[in-house]
Write a protein that holds these residues in place. Structure first.
Motif: not given
Length: 538
Positions: A32-37, A55-58, A60-65, A274-285
């Protein structure tokens, strides 16, 4: 864990499932953190380099899903497996405890602390409450041990300040759980005691209903029953009130703790510490660390009733059992039973019910115990059969497996007369049942006649004759000691003579409690128990 091996296996399996759930939770947060960031990093003003050039983000988002779908499926499968193991375990544990309750009752049939109503409530509604303990509380307790440790360790590797905040605030939840638990435990024990009182009251009313109806007092008892029911309702609602309030306290505490982590992480992201990916990772956990511990407090109330019942069941099971009579092999030749210095004082009594009894019985001897009422004759008989452990003296005999016993109020089961007689020997034929009834002084009694619960439909005399016939079948099946307590009470002279002839014809040793002149006259030896000197009279 000591009483039920299934619990140990379940704890091991539950710990492994908890570890797998923790791993999937970390993987879920990482995806989730990787996909959202990645989505936000693709916007202008963010430095973002796609892992896959061109490639764009889509994609990657499909793979995350797809990855999240697989993770959710795995967590659902583990949750299902945990529930299956929990239900199988609780079924095994309840079955074991119920068997142990029955065994404890058989070992101490005269235990005054174990009323029928108490045991029925304990073995049914009480132990059924263990479903909440094994189905909700124990699985959550295992998750609370494994998930916070593993997930907290991952947060520590990702962001030390956030991990420190979690480490400082997480212990507050168990502290409040303990405070709430003390109150809940006390209230649950009160509710369980009230429920037991209601069960006893209702059972006593059902037992005495015919007498109450005869004297016109049946309706008057509704008031007392209603009061006990109201007390039970008030205790139940009070317990539920504490449950809801404690859940609110734990929710509020966990929410504030997660908010504290979120605020500090947010400020550090704004300050580019703090980078966004790490912040999201911590907030989700972060909520996943508090959730299992918080849910333990919520499900504690589901387990409280079951644990209260289990504690009472184990207390009853582990109480000292009555000591059965010793083996006859330890006796010299020519002796089947030896009693030396037997004395017994019942709990709460000021004086012994019986004291200083010495008795020997030879194989084939017909011994009658007599004396004043309340002198302890039945106590001696109960010690011989192993229903109680005497407070002094020794008892040696053939053991309960080789004893046929008939008490003052013989137990009966719903069925037929033949059904009750065959309790002495399940393999007895119809002819053997009829012969046993004839030898018991009831040659005209129909074996196919219906018998209700607790011998309903039989007179007191018929009940004793059925019980004696049952004992005679047990003698035919190999028992070599017959113990009878007032077997001829309620019989006329002819039936009494027929019964005594049947007893003497067995050829086995018999110890009979009786005051009847015909029984005393037919005895090989009469032993007086009670206020009169205890001596054997030929």
């Amino acid at each position: 864990m000591r009483r039920a091996a299934a619990t140990r296996w379940y704890l091991v399996a539950g710990a492994l499932i908890g570890c797998l759930v923790a791993v999937l939770t970390v993987a879920q947060a990482w995806v989730l953190a990787g996909a959202i960031s990645g989505v936000f990093a693709a916007a202008p003003g963010w430095e973002y380099t796609s892992p896959t050039p061109g490639t764009g983000w889509w994609p990657e988002l499909g793979g995350a899903a797809l990855a999240l779908a697989a993770i959710f499926a795995g967590k659902a499968a583990l949750g299902w497996l945990n529930q299956v193991l929990a239900h199988r375990t609780v079924a095994a544990v309840k079955s074991r405890l119920r068997r142990d309750l029955v065994a404890a009752r058989l070992a101490r049939p005269l235990d005054p602390s174990a009323s029928t109503a108490r045991l029925v409530t304990l073995a049914t509604v009480g132990l059924d409450a263990l479903d909440g303990y094994y189905g909700k509380y124990l699985p959550q307790l295992l998750l609370a041990v494994t998930v916070p440790v593993l997930v907290g360790g991952v947060i520590l590797l990702a962001d030390v300040p956030a991990a420190l905040i979690i480490a400082l605030t997480l212990p507050l939840i168990p502290v409040f759980m303990v405070l709430v638990g003390w109150t809940t435990q006390a209230r649950t024990e009160r509710r369980w005691a009230t429920q037991q009182r209601l069960a006893h009251h209702f059972a006593d009313l059902v037992t005495g209903l015919p007498t109450l109806q005869v004297f016109g007092r049946a309706r008057a008892q509704a008031t007392g029953l209603r009061r006990t029911e109201d007390a039970h309702r008030a205790e139940t609602m009070g317990t539920l009130r504490i449950s809801f309030l404690s859940a609110l306290v734990l929710e509020l505490l966990a929410t504030l703790s997660v908010a504290l982590v979120a605020v500090t992480v947010g400020f550090r992201v704004v300050a580019h510490d703090l980078d966004l990916a790490t912040a999201l990772f911590v907030l989700i956990l972060a909520p996943e660390v508090y959730l299992p511990v918080r849910q333990v407090g919520v499900h504690y109330h589901d387990a409280a009733d079951g644990m209260a019942a289990a504690d009472e069941a184990l207390t009853f099971i582990e109480a000292a059992p009555a000591t059965p009579t010793g083996p006859a092999a330890a006796l010299p030749a020519g002796e089947l039973v030896r009693v030396e210095g037997l004395a017994h004082t019942y709990p709460g009594a000021d004086a012994p019910a019986v004291a200083g009894v010495d008795l020997t019985v030879a194989p084939g001897e017909f011994v009658v115990l007599t004396g004043p009422s309340g002198g302890g004759k039945t106590t001696v008989l109960n010690a011989l059969v192993g229903f109680l452990s005497p407070t002094a003296g020794t008892v040696a005999g053939p053991g309960r497996a080789r004893i046929a016993y008939v008490g003052q109020n013989p137990g009966m089961v719903a069925g037929t007369i033949a059904t009750n007689v065959r309790l002495g020997d399940p393999d007895a034929s119809d002819a053997a049942v009829a012969d046993a009834l004839a030898r018991a002084g009831a040659p005209g009694m129909d074996p196919a006649r219906d018998v209700g619960d607790d011998g309903e439909g039989l007179s007191a005399g018929e009940r004793r004759r059925v019980a004696v016939a049952r004992a005679l079948l047990r003698i035919d099946a190999g028992a070599d000691l017959l113990l009878l307590d007032e077997p001829t009470a309620g019989l006329d002279a002819d039936a009494e003579a027929s019964l005594l002839a049947g007893l003497r014809a067995t050829g086995v040793a018999a110890v009979v409690v009786s005051h009847r002149p015909a029984v005393l006259a037919g005895a090989d030896r009469v032993v007086r128990i009670g206020a009169v000197a205890r001596v054997g009279t030929p």
